[in-house]
Design a protein around this motif. Structure first.
Motif, short mmCIF file in Angstrom:
data_model
loop_
_atom_site.label_atom_id
_atom_site.label_comp_id
_atom_site.label_asym_id
_atom_site.label_seq_id
_atom_site.Cartn_x
_atom_site.Cartn_y
_atom_site.Cartn_z
N ARG A 90 0.87 -1.11 0.38
CA ARG A 90 0.14 0.17 0.21
C ARG A 90 0.49 0.92 0.10
O ARG A 90 0.70 2.47 -0.32
N ARG A 107 2.25 1.63 -3.54
CA ARG A 107 1.04 1.87 -4.93
C ARG A 107 1.33 3.04 -6.47
O ARG A 107 0.99 2.50 -7.05
N SER A 146 3.71 0.97 -9.00
CA SER A 146 2.11 2.12 -9.68
C SER A 146 1.63 0.39 -10.87
O SER A 146 0.46 0.35 -10.79
N LEU A 177 0.68 -2.63 -8.81
CA LEU A 177 0.35 -2.61 -7.77
C LEU A 177 -1.26 -2.19 -7.28
O LEU A 177 -1.48 -1.37 -7.00
N ASP A 178 -1.60 -2.95 -8.47
CA ASP A 178 -3.59 -2.88 -8.02
C ASP A 178 -4.22 -3.20 -7.29
O ASP A 178 -3.69 -4.32 -6.39
N GLU A 179 -5.00 -2.43 -7.13
CA GLU A 179 -5.99 -3.01 -5.74
C GLU A 179 -5.58 -4.51 -5.71
O GLU A 179 -5.92 -5.35 -4.60
N ILE A 182 -2.99 -6.30 -5.02
CA ILE A 182 -2.39 -6.12 -3.63
C ILE A 182 -3.24 -7.03 -2.66
O ILE A 182 -2.49 -7.93 -1.99
#
Length: 361
Positions: free
Chosen positions: A188, A191, A197, A200-202, A205
């Motif tokens: 987090r 991200r 970025s 590391l999207d939702e 993650i």
């Protein structure tokens, strides 16, 4: 027609027309009548909502087209079928009415059998549409419920597997939970970093946190006399110990091969299991990867795993204080760990300490 007959709203500014239609429909339907467009809209928005509206086109003040436009604009009345009733016989008017969303057209003077047949057809169609709509709503809710259930089964299965590895390595009690939280904290924190970025999207993650507990699953394949040895390992024993990374990733690859289609968290778990002992400077194992060629998920896991190992007592060493562990991690910046991951750790250090305390042995 069942216990509750359908409600039909008839709209016409001429009283005789209302009474003719009313008498025709009364035996089979519940009939509401309105002698102006305004009144028709009031009734349509009341209860019960009409199942069908017979709407005169030519009325003073507000004609049928205007009434239909307002019916279509309000969510409560949008789906009520409207049949236009008119004395006009021009096809343009018929087209205009159908273009505005009327379902049918009846011309005056009305012929009772035709009116009744067309009403019956439209009511049956509406009933079919309503059933379909209810079924779709039910199916959508069912899909959501089953997805939740699958998610739960997946999480329970992962934990069962991870716990299995734990039974062989008794010192890792809450290690799984702590490392999972550490990885989540780092992910987090990174991200929005341009280097991370894109990855590391939702979704990733979440998959990352889910697969973190499987990082040491390969320890199941390490013989007891090495895994449980109370002292320092010999160089030969250490070589065997190191094979847990490959053993774990091979087992997960096997599980992936058995699945009919790709499983996101397994793909990540495989990377983590294999590469969480790689080092930024290329001196790690099993593949001697360096820098950005180490998978991001494994880079996060590496720091989380080392921090946890340092702050916990092990057979071969006492627990370090948080401050000592902090210094060791920071010293490993750009040699053991990705510099940006260490910087994220420094920023999130208070969170690391509270996770360590919350899930202390």
């Amino acid at each position: 027609m069942g216990a509750n007959p359908p409600t039909i709203l008839i709209v016409d500014d001429t009283p005789e027309n209302l009474s003719v239609l009313g008498e025709l429909l009364q035996p089979s339907y519940r009939v509401r009548a309105a002698n102006s467009g305004r009144r028709a809209l009031q009734i349509a928005l009341g209860t019960p909502t009409p199942d069908l509206i017979l709407l005169d086109v030519m009325m003073p003040e507000m004609d049928g087209y205007a009434v239909l436009a307002e019916l279509r604009a309000a969510p409560a009345t949008r789906n009520i079928p409207v049949i236009f009733v008119t004395a006009m016989d021009g096809t343009e008017d018929e087209e205009r009415g159908l273009d505005h969303g009327a379902v049918d057209y009846i011309t005056k003077p009305i012929r009772p059998s035709i009116v009744l047949a067309r009403i019956r057809t439209q009511l049956e169609l509406k009933q079919a549409r309503d059933i379909l709509h209810d079924q779709n709503s039910y199916l959508e809710a069912e899909v959501v419920r089953r997805m939740g259930e699958n998610q739960l089964i997946q999480e329970v299965s992962i934990h069962a597997l991870a716990r299995l590895a734990e039974t062989r390595d008794p010192e890792t009690g809450k290690h799984l939970r702590r490392t999972q939280e550490y990885v989540l904290t780092l992910a987090r924190a990174l991200r929005d970093n341009p280097r991370f970025s894109g990855y590391l999207d939702e979704r990733t993650i979440n998959a990352l946190a889910q697969s973190a507990p499987l990082h040491d699953i390969g320890k199941v394949g390490i013989p007891d006399h090495i895994l449980l040895k109370p002292g320092k390992l010999t160089p030969e024993e250490w070589e065997i110990m190191k094979t847990h990374a490959e053993l774990g990733s091979n087992a997960i690859a096997q599980a992936e091969a058995d699945a009919d289609k790709p499983v996101e968290f397994l793909a990540i778990a495989k990377l983590i299991a294999r590469s969480h002992h790689e080092k930024w400077d290329g001196s790690g194992y099993p593949d001697g990867l360096a820098g950005d060629s180490i998978p991001i998920a494994a880079r996060l896991m590496a720091l989380a795993d080392v921090f946890d190992a340092l702050t916990c007592k092990r057979v071969y060493k006492p627990a370090f204080s948080f401050d000592d562990a902090y210094r060791i991690i920071v010293d490993g910046r750009a040699s053991h760990f990705d510099p940006d991951v260490v910087d994220a750790f420094v920023r999130e250090y208070p969170a690391f300490m509270s996770i360590a305390k919350m899930y202390a042995e």
